[in-house]
Design an enzyme around this catalytic site. Structure first.
Site, mmCIF file in Angstrom:
data_model
loop_
_atom_site.group_PDB
_atom_site.id
_atom_site.type_symbol
_atom_site.label_atom_id
_atom_site.label_comp_id
_atom_site.label_asym_id
_atom_site.label_seq_id
_atom_site.Cartn_x
_atom_site.Cartn_y
_atom_site.Cartn_z
ATOM 1 C CG HIS A 93 -2.074 0.967 1.078
ATOM 2 N ND1 HIS A 93 -2.106 2.180 1.736
ATOM 3 C CD2 HIS A 93 -3.217 0.909 0.336
ATOM 4 C CE1 HIS A 93 -3.225 2.812 1.433
ATOM 5 N NE2 HIS A 93 -3.912 2.074 0.580
ATOM 6 C CB CYS A 94 3.997 2.069 1.804
ATOM 7 S SG CYS A 94 3.424 1.537 3.432
#
Length: 378
Positions: A363-364
């Site tokens: 997600h990062c």
């Protein structure tokens, strides 16, 4: 048009869609800095390629790469993935890129957060960060979106939304000394509502144990649909993560979202705990002012740090969750739990340890570009 010439996104009738809604595409940044990515970033580049390829199966993907790495990225990535040249300090596009908001007339605005490497000179992770603070505006220009410069220090990984008026954040992150502590909770919440067009902010106390971002909410939980959260959990009562997850669950259980609903909470057991090996630590260059990578240090592993790819805009693509594989003993159970919480979504696992070694996960390193809302769309 910039924020000096326009009202806030909320005042303009915009809101941030949920990640599960349709996308026009997804962005990543090619990793290269040797003081964060081991062995000249070659293992990380392989991991980023796997993530980009998995997402590109259902929605368009763009990867930004520096001038020195453009040819390498172009050669390693599949041909259907767009590669553009861009100068950055590192590869965390969730945090340096824009958080896009949309209106009901087909408009899209890029919210440009004030980025200071997760804490500036107080407790930031590297210096300088000036090139990363330009990334959001650069992406907005390529996506032909107006830019609104937010008045608070924040990152895209510090917030999750349900697309229906609710935002989730942690006080540990947004009110940290290197961000908005002096501004205070009320003013920070007001700014967040103005930027994202949300009506309600649910404040969790802390993020994942030892998360070097100072408690990003996207490592603690995910919002896969309105009225629902996937929450990082551990059954180990002696693990420091247990009390963090328990207090978060208590807040979520008592909360109502912006539509007045109680939240369904799905526990996703964490991997590990995972620690950096001596070989992994030895592969990272030591540079003054950068986050050290030491053998034996615990990493903030979380299966909730997944990406929801949705390329069904205009009837194309599909819906796929790309999740990190981090622990052979836990991976399958985590995938099964995520699949149970997200019926109708294909769940695909991609090796995520090399990304975690850099300080985050799938997600990062991703940032969705939501589909523009067409006139008359529901």
């Amino acid at each position: 048009m910039t924020s000096q010439d326009m009202p806030s996104p909320a005042a303009a009738g915009c809101h941030m869609p949920g990640e599960f809604e349709c996308h026009d595409g997804c962005w990543l940044i090619w990793p290269e800095r040797p003081d964060n990515w081991r062995l000249g970033a070659k293992p990380a580049q392989a991991a980023f390629t796997a993530v980009a390829t998995a997402i590109a199966a259902v929605e368009p993907v763009t990867v930004a790469a520096s001038a020195g790495q453009w040819a390498n990225a172009r050669a390693r990535l599949p041909g259907h993935i767009r590669v553009v040249e861009m100068t950055t300090n590192d590869a965390w596009v969730r945090d340096t890129g824009p958080s896009f908001v949309i209106d009901d007339r087909g408009g899209r605005i890029a919210v440009d957060w004030r980025f200071n490497a997760w804490g500036g000179l107080v407790d930031g992770l590297y210096f300088p960060w000036d090139r990363d603070d330009q990334v959001a505006a650069k992406i907005a220009g390529i996506e032909a979106s107006a830019v609104w410069r937010a008045p608070i220090v924040m990152e895209g990984g510090a917030v999750h939304v349900d697309g229906e008026g609710t935002a989730f954040v942690t006080a540990e992150c947004l009110l940290s000394p290197g961000r908005n502590a002096a501004l205070g909770r009320d003013a920070t919440e007001t700014a967040l509502k103005a930027a994202l067009g949300v009506d309600l902010v649910i404040w969790l106390p802390r993020g994942v144990h030892l998360d070097e971002t100072t408690g990003h909410v996207d490592n603690l939980l995910h919002v896969p649909a309105p009225g629902m959260v996937c929450l990082t959990w551990t059954d180990d009562m002696a693990d420091p993560q247990r009390s963090i997850s328990e207090e978060a669950e208590a807040v979520l259980a008592e909360a109502r979202d912006a539509r007045g609903r109680r939240l369904a909470i799905h526990r996703i057991h964490q991997p590990g705990p995972l620690t950096i090996t001596a070989d992994e630590a030895a592969g990272v260059d030591i540079v003054a002012g950068s986050q050290p990578r030491r053998a034996g240090d615990r990493m903030a592993g979380s299966y909730c740090n997944f990406y929801m790819a949705n390329g069904r805009a205009n009837g194309a693509g599909g819906r796929r969750i790309v999740m990190p594989l981090l622990d052979h003993a836990r991976d399958q159970a985590a995938a099964d739990a995520i699949a149970a919480a997200c019926p109708g979504w294909e769940v695909v696992g991609v090796p995520g340890r090399e990304i975690l070694l850099g300080g985050g996960n799938i997600h990062c390193i991703t940032q969705q570009v939501p589909a523009r809302r067409r006139p008359g769309a529901a």
